[in-house]
Motif scaffolding. Structure first.
Motif, PDB file in Angstrom:
ATOM      1  N   LYS A   1     -36.763  25.598 -14.956  1.00 15.94           N
ATOM      2  CA  LYS A   1     -35.764  26.631 -14.674  1.00 15.94           C
ATOM      3  C   LYS A   1     -35.410  27.366 -15.961  1.00 15.94           C
ATOM      4  O   LYS A   1     -35.034  26.762 -16.959  1.00 15.94           O
ATOM      5  CB  LYS A   1     -34.510  26.005 -14.063  1.00 15.94           C
ATOM      6  N   LEU A   2     -35.521  28.692 -15.923  1.00 18.37           N
ATOM      7  CA  LEU A   2     -35.272  29.519 -17.099  1.00 18.37           C
ATOM      8  C   LEU A   2     -33.771  29.678 -17.349  1.00 18.37           C
ATOM      9  O   LEU A   2     -33.004  29.982 -16.434  1.00 18.37           O
ATOM     10  CB  LEU A   2     -35.904  30.900 -16.911  1.00 18.37           C
ATOM     11  N   VAL A   3     -33.368  29.481 -18.615  1.00 18.15           N
ATOM     12  CA  VAL A   3     -31.979  29.666 -19.031  1.00 18.15           C
ATOM     13  C   VAL A   3     -31.825  30.958 -19.835  1.00 18.15           C
ATOM     14  O   VAL A   3     -30.897  31.737 -19.629  1.00 18.15           O
ATOM     15  CB  VAL A   3     -31.499  28.467 -19.870  1.00 18.15           C
ATOM     16  N   ALA A   4     -32.752  31.191 -20.771  1.00 20.27           N
ATOM     17  CA  ALA A   4     -32.678  32.382 -21.622  1.00 20.27           C
ATOM     18  C   ALA A   4     -34.076  32.748 -22.092  1.00 20.27           C
ATOM     19  O   ALA A   4     -34.959  31.888 -22.198  1.00 20.27           O
ATOM     20  CB  ALA A   4     -31.765  32.125 -22.820  1.00 20.27           C
ATOM     21  N   MET A   5     -34.278  34.040 -22.398  1.00 18.56           N
ATOM     22  CA  MET A   5     -35.603  34.498 -22.829  1.00 18.56           C
ATOM     23  C   MET A   5     -35.447  35.742 -23.698  1.00 18.56           C
ATOM     24  O   MET A   5     -34.569  36.572 -23.475  1.00 18.56           O
ATOM     25  CB  MET A   5     -36.476  34.799 -21.612  1.00 18.56           C
ATOM     26  N   GLN A   6     -36.325  35.864 -24.689  1.00 20.95           N
ATOM     27  CA  GLN A   6     -36.349  37.038 -25.566  1.00 20.95           C
ATOM     28  C   GLN A   6     -37.804  37.334 -25.933  1.00 20.95           C
ATOM     29  O   GLN A   6     -38.548  36.419 -26.310  1.00 20.95           O
ATOM     30  CB  GLN A   6     -35.525  36.769 -26.823  1.00 20.95           C
ATOM     31  N   THR A   7     -38.212  38.600 -25.813  1.00 17.99           N
ATOM     32  CA  THR A   7     -39.603  38.980 -26.063  1.00 17.99           C
ATOM     33  C   THR A   7     -39.693  40.029 -27.156  1.00 17.99           C
ATOM     34  O   THR A   7     -38.885  40.959 -27.213  1.00 17.99           O
ATOM     35  CB  THR A   7     -40.261  39.520 -24.773  1.00 17.99           C
ATOM     36  N   PHE A   8     -40.702  39.863 -28.048  1.00 17.63           N
ATOM     37  CA  PHE A   8     -40.956  40.796 -29.140  1.00 17.63           C
ATOM     38  C   PHE A   8     -42.400  41.293 -29.050  1.00 17.63           C
ATOM     39  O   PHE A   8     -43.267  40.587 -28.523  1.00 17.63           O
ATOM     40  CB  PHE A   8     -40.788  40.100 -30.497  1.00 17.63           C
ATOM     41  N   PRO A   9     -42.671  42.492 -29.603  1.00 18.70           N
ATOM     42  CA  PRO A   9     -44.079  42.890 -29.775  1.00 18.70           C
ATOM     43  C   PRO A   9     -44.782  41.850 -30.647  1.00 18.70           C
ATOM     44  O   PRO A   9     -44.150  41.229 -31.511  1.00 18.70           O
ATOM     45  CB  PRO A   9     -43.983  44.242 -30.485  1.00 18.70           C
ATOM     46  N   PHE A  10     -46.073  41.653 -30.469  1.00 11.16           N
ATOM     47  CA  PHE A  10     -46.779  40.586 -31.172  1.00 11.16           C
ATOM     48  C   PHE A  10     -46.689  40.745 -32.694  1.00 11.16           C
ATOM     49  O   PHE A  10     -46.751  41.845 -33.229  1.00 11.16           O
ATOM     50  CB  PHE A  10     -48.253  40.542 -30.770  1.00 11.16           C
ATOM     51  N   PHE A  11     -46.537  39.612 -33.375  1.00 11.87           N
ATOM     52  CA  PHE A  11     -46.546  39.587 -34.835  1.00 11.87           C
ATOM     53  C   PHE A  11     -47.199  38.281 -35.287  1.00 11.87           C
ATOM     54  O   PHE A  11     -47.231  37.299 -34.553  1.00 11.87           O
ATOM     55  CB  PHE A  11     -45.121  39.704 -35.402  1.00 11.87           C
ATOM     56  N   GLU A  12     -47.733  38.280 -36.512  1.00 11.14           N
ATOM     57  CA  GLU A  12     -48.527  37.154 -36.991  1.00 11.14           C
ATOM     58  C   GLU A  12     -47.813  36.263 -38.000  1.00 11.14           C
ATOM     59  O   GLU A  12     -48.196  35.111 -38.188  1.00 11.14           O
ATOM     60  CB  GLU A  12     -49.826  37.667 -37.644  1.00 11.14           C
ATOM     61  N   GLU A  13     -46.786  36.742 -38.665  1.00 13.26           N
ATOM     62  CA  GLU A  13     -46.198  36.046 -39.793  1.00 13.26           C
ATOM     63  C   GLU A  13     -45.538  34.723 -39.376  1.00 13.26           C
ATOM     64  O   GLU A  13     -44.597  34.719 -38.581  1.00 13.26           O
ATOM     65  CB  GLU A  13     -45.159  36.937 -40.492  1.00 13.26           C
TER      66      GLU A  13
ATOM     67  N   GLY B   1     -39.481  27.262 -25.750  1.00 13.38           N
ATOM     68  CA  GLY B   1     -40.854  27.713 -25.552  1.00 13.38           C
ATOM     69  C   GLY B   1     -41.170  28.907 -26.427  1.00 13.38           C
ATOM     70  O   GLY B   1     -40.335  29.799 -26.601  1.00 13.38           O
ATOM     71  N   ILE B   2     -42.374  28.919 -27.003  1.00 10.39           N
ATOM     72  CA  ILE B   2     -42.860  30.075 -27.759  1.00 10.39           C
ATOM     73  C   ILE B   2     -44.242  30.403 -27.204  1.00 10.39           C
ATOM     74  O   ILE B   2     -45.172  29.603 -27.327  1.00 10.39           O
ATOM     75  CB  ILE B   2     -42.949  29.784 -29.268  1.00 10.39           C
ATOM     76  N   THR B   3     -44.364  31.556 -26.570  1.00  8.78           N
ATOM     77  CA  THR B   3     -45.611  31.932 -25.909  1.00  8.78           C
ATOM     78  C   THR B   3     -46.195  33.190 -26.528  1.00  8.78           C
ATOM     79  O   THR B   3     -45.558  34.244 -26.518  1.00  8.78           O
ATOM     80  CB  THR B   3     -45.385  32.177 -24.404  1.00  8.78           C
ATOM     81  N   ALA B   4     -47.411  33.083 -27.046  1.00  3.93           N
ATOM     82  CA  ALA B   4     -48.093  34.231 -27.643  1.00  3.93           C
ATOM     83  C   ALA B   4     -49.048  34.848 -26.628  1.00  3.93           C
ATOM     84  O   ALA B   4     -49.776  34.147 -25.929  1.00  3.93           O
ATOM     85  CB  ALA B   4     -48.876  33.795 -28.870  1.00  3.93           C
ATOM     86  N   GLU B   5     -49.013  36.151 -26.538  1.00  3.86           N
ATOM     87  CA  GLU B   5     -50.015  36.955 -25.844  1.00  3.86           C
ATOM     88  C   GLU B   5     -50.563  37.936 -26.871  1.00  3.86           C
ATOM     89  O   GLU B   5     -50.022  38.043 -27.980  1.00  3.86           O
ATOM     90  CB  GLU B   5     -49.388  37.702 -24.660  1.00  3.86           C
ATOM     91  N   LEU B   6     -51.618  38.649 -26.527  1.00  2.00           N
ATOM     92  CA  LEU B   6     -52.171  39.605 -27.490  1.00  2.00           C
ATOM     93  C   LEU B   6     -51.205  40.744 -27.778  1.00  2.00           C
ATOM     94  O   LEU B   6     -51.302  41.399 -28.821  1.00  2.00           O
ATOM     95  CB  LEU B   6     -53.500  40.164 -26.967  1.00  2.00           C
ATOM     96  N   GLU B   7     -50.262  40.981 -26.844  1.00  2.00           N
ATOM     97  CA  GLU B   7     -49.344  42.097 -27.032  1.00  2.00           C
ATOM     98  C   GLU B   7     -47.902  41.676 -27.296  1.00  2.00           C
ATOM     99  O   GLU B   7     -47.066  42.517 -27.638  1.00  2.00           O
ATOM    100  CB  GLU B   7     -49.376  43.029 -25.810  1.00  2.00           C
ATOM    101  N   SER B   8     -47.580  40.392 -27.145  1.00  2.54           N
ATOM    102  CA  SER B   8     -46.178  40.001 -27.258  1.00  2.54           C
ATOM    103  C   SER B   8     -46.015  38.541 -27.674  1.00  2.54           C
ATOM    104  O   SER B   8     -46.956  37.746 -27.584  1.00  2.54           O
ATOM    105  CB  SER B   8     -45.467  40.228 -25.920  1.00  2.54           C
TER     106      SER B   8
END
Length: 368
Positions: A107-119, A89-96
């Motif tokens: 059921k969630l196995v793993a997750m990683q979140t970054f500050p939002f980027f456009e590239e 899954g790749i989920t965009a929000e305005l901030e992340s």
């Protein structure tokens, strides 16, 4: 216009999907229980379950201990075969931007979140890197759920070039990609994994750094062609307001988003704003809740919504949920009796929509 009958293949596809959704929501059921819940004959359920077992989507678990003690024919239990089917899954929000790995049951196995980027290249590169950390699941992936900000249409406002990004992900990861607006994807998750599908008309409302909405009628989301019908975040509520990312001025999102509220209160956090005894701060929050309540009530009234499901950063605070519900009831007293509720899956909103989107597209839907 001539009326056309329902295609038998469509009925077959619908019944297969309905049974899979049922097992997703209920967990483990016998054929008899499935027959009762879907209002299908025992013979029909037998045919459907055989198809789904043969296609490796459900499995028999044997009989329960209670059934073993019963005289006569035993009821075999069935469940989704989800242990070996996963989605990126790749989920965009305005901030992340959040990367996630889930099975088809959400059921969630793993997750990683970054500050939002456009590239686009960086989005793909980080997807590769994320999957490298989940190497044991690489051969078990069925697809990618890509949840975007704004419309998925190329000519509509948004942040990413969704078409180019989806194509780039498919080529780089050799996996099919399903694309959807992030709010609609969350609504889909509530329909698949939650218990909201009983209402005829549901209005889903997100209030956070962005403001968005989605509508489900008869357990089905309105299609992309009806995107603007319920896009509350871009209703104009202040004719002298700021320019919005959609190009218009005075949209609800520019007036009442969580970021705008923080800016008007000098950068205060939500918890500080709610707990504040400063009259000016209290007034700002009440004005924003009132503005949102007006837009939400008008939309729900037009759509004749049976239920309003809330999620997003602002609704992490129960007092705001209660204040907004009371204000909506003040404008329309039919919104009583728990008609306005916080989403069951709201704490999973950063990943559950992407999981539902991929599962619906590449698992729940019939392959025919």
């Amino acid at each position: 216009m001539a009326q056309h009958g329902i295609n038998p293949k469509q009925i077959k596809s619908y019944n297969d999907t309905a049974l899979l959704y049922l097992l997703s929501a209920e967990g483990i059921l016998s054929r008899k229980a499935i027959s009762a819940k879907l209002n299908l004959t025992a013979a029909a359920v037998s045919k459907i379950t055989k198809r789904l077992i043969d296609s490796d989507k459900i499995e028999e678990l044997g009989v329960s201990a209670q059934e073993n003690d019963r005289v006569g024919r035993k009821e075999v239990l069935l469940s989704l075969k989800s242990a070996d089917k996963f989605s990126l899954g790749i989920t965009a929000e305005l901030e992340s931007v959040t990367y996630s790995l889930c099975d088809v049951a959400g059921k969630l196995v793993a997750m990683q979140t970054f500050p939002f980027f456009e590239e686009t290249e960086l989005i793909i590169e980080r997807a590769k890197n994320f999957l490298d950390t989940c190497a044991d699941y690489r051969d078990k992936l069925i697809g990618i759920g890509l949840c975007v900000v704004g419309s998925v249409k190329k000519d509509a406002f948004g942040i990413w070039d969704n078409e180019a990004l989806a194509q780039g992900l498919e080529e780089a990861l050799q996996l099919p990609v399903a694309v959807q607006n992030n709010v609609k994807a969350y609504a889909l998750a509530e329909l698949i994994y939650g218990h909201t599908a009983d209402a005829d008309n549901i209005l889903f409302f997100k209030w956070g750094s962005g403001i968005g909405s989605a509508v489900a009628v008869g357990g089905m989301l309105l299609p992309e062609s009806d995107y603007s019908l319920s896009e509350i975040g871009h209703y104009i509520v202040d004719v002298a307001g700021k320019r919005c990312r959609c190009g218009r001025y005075g949209c609800l999102e520019t007036v009442a988003s969580a970021d705008e509220i923080s800016a008007e209160t000098g950068g205060m956090r939500l918890e500080e704003i709610v707990a504040s005894e400063d009259e000016a701060i209290i007034r700002i929050l009440e004005q924003k809740i009132n503005t949102v309540a007006l837009a939400l009530t008008n939309t729900a009234t037009i759509l004749n919504a049976d239920s309003i499901v809330l999620f997003g950063k602002m609704f992490e605070n129960e007092q705001i949920v209660e204040k907004l519900a009371r204000q909506c009831e003040r404008y329309n007293n039919s919104f009583k009796n728990n008609k306005i509720v916080r989403g069951e899956l709201s704490e999973k909103s950063t990943y559950i929509g992407a999981a539902a989107l991929s599962a619906q597209q590449f698992f729940f839907q019939s392959e025919e």
